[in-house]
Design an enzyme around this catalytic site. Structure first.
Site, PDB file in Angstrom:
ATOM      1  CE1 TYR A 147      -3.462   2.492  -0.137  1.00 57.15           C
ATOM      2  CE2 TYR A 147      -3.992   2.042   2.162  1.00 57.15           C
ATOM      3  CZ  TYR A 147      -4.254   2.705   0.976  1.00 57.15           C
ATOM      4  OH  TYR A 147      -5.303   3.581   0.911  1.00 57.15           O
ATOM      5  CD  GLU A 150      -1.709   5.072  -6.341  1.00 61.28           C
ATOM      6  OE1 GLU A 150      -2.360   5.953  -5.729  1.00 61.28           O
ATOM      7  OE2 GLU A 150      -1.943   3.851  -6.227  1.00 61.28           O
TER       8      GLU A 150
END
Length: 266
Positions: free
Chosen positions: A189, A196
């Site tokens: 995660y 991103e």
């Protein structure tokens, strides 16, 4: 290439599994659905045989698709001997299968999966947005290491997630997959979020220079939109959202794995 890989390594065993699925779901219709946005499927009365069979087939296809992406990355790395530019080797299947996740929103809206349409929509659309509105739209970022960072994180996460849903629907969930589902996110995660954010940050100068997706005044609609500013706001939104989702998953991990260990001890 990728097409021969799909036909040879995925579609043949997939056709067999789909045949098995239709038979299996006749006995396990509606056994499991997505419990929540980060959890999984749980035993409950839900969709009938046809809907349950469809959900298993969907998850099997998505698992196979992300496996194709994983194999494509490995093959490209072995062929090139470098991690640079690996995105281009899996660009098409990545776009296809990430966009295919939009069906998950329809599953919620149709009621065959008891998850929040809003929450599922937010999670799915954020990845679709990064895939198309950032990575595909700003060609200059496609060779960046940050893209590979989130692609690897997504790939491993989705293989585990869709496998988890598939076996849960069939009521035959191996402990290893459950453990991976609620453990590997601890690394994957933050890894995905880092990739991103770095990708969006890298895209900013190109967006500002080209005026990508910007709407300037005057125009007949009397409306303006600055995509550059919008991307900055997207990055800022990670600040409150990431900790909430991450700690929610940690709570889920403790709840699910501890209950499993308790059952084993009994």
């Amino acid at each position: 290439g990728i097409l021969s890989l799909i036909s040879g390594a995925v579609l043949q065993p997939l056709s067999f599994f789909i045949s098995y699925t239709v038979m299996a779901t006749a006995n396990t219709s509606g056994i499991t659905e997505r419990a929540n946005s980060q959890g999984g499927y749980r035993r409950r009365k839900g969709p009938g045989t046809l809907a349950a069979a469809y959900l298993v087939i969907y998850n099997v296809v998505m698992t196979a698709g992300w496996l194709v992406i994983a194999v494509g990355l490995v093959r490209a790395y072995l062929a090139k001997g470098s991690h640079h530019g690996l995105y281009f080797s899996i660009e098409k299947p990545l776009k296809f299968f990430q966009t295919g996740a939009l069906l998950e929103i329809l599953h919620c809206a149709a009621g065959i999966v008891p998850s929040s349409v809003v929450l599922t929509g937010f999670q799915v659309m954020s990845r679709v947005f990064l895939t198309w509105a950032v990575t595909d739209s700003v060609k200059e970022v496609q060779g960046e290491d940050s893209v590979l960072l989130f692609v690897i994180a997504w790939t491993i996460t989705e293989i585990i997630r869709y496998s988890f849903y598939t076996f849960s629907l069939l009521n035959h969930l191996p402990y290893l997959i459950k453990w991976a589902r609620y453990t590997l996110f601890i690394v994957l995660y933050p890894m995905g979020v880092t990739g991103e954010l770095l990708t969006i940050y890298t895209a900013l100068p190109y967006v500002r220079k080209t005026g990508l997706y910007c709407i300037v005044l005057p125009n007949k609609y009397n409306f303006s939109f600055d995509y550059y500013t919008f991307l900055i706001l997207v990055m800022i939104s990670y600040i409150p959202l990431f900790p909430q989702l991450y700690f929610h998953m940690l709570h889920q991990r403790k709840k699910v794995l501890c209950s499993t260990e308790t059952k084993k001890s009994e």
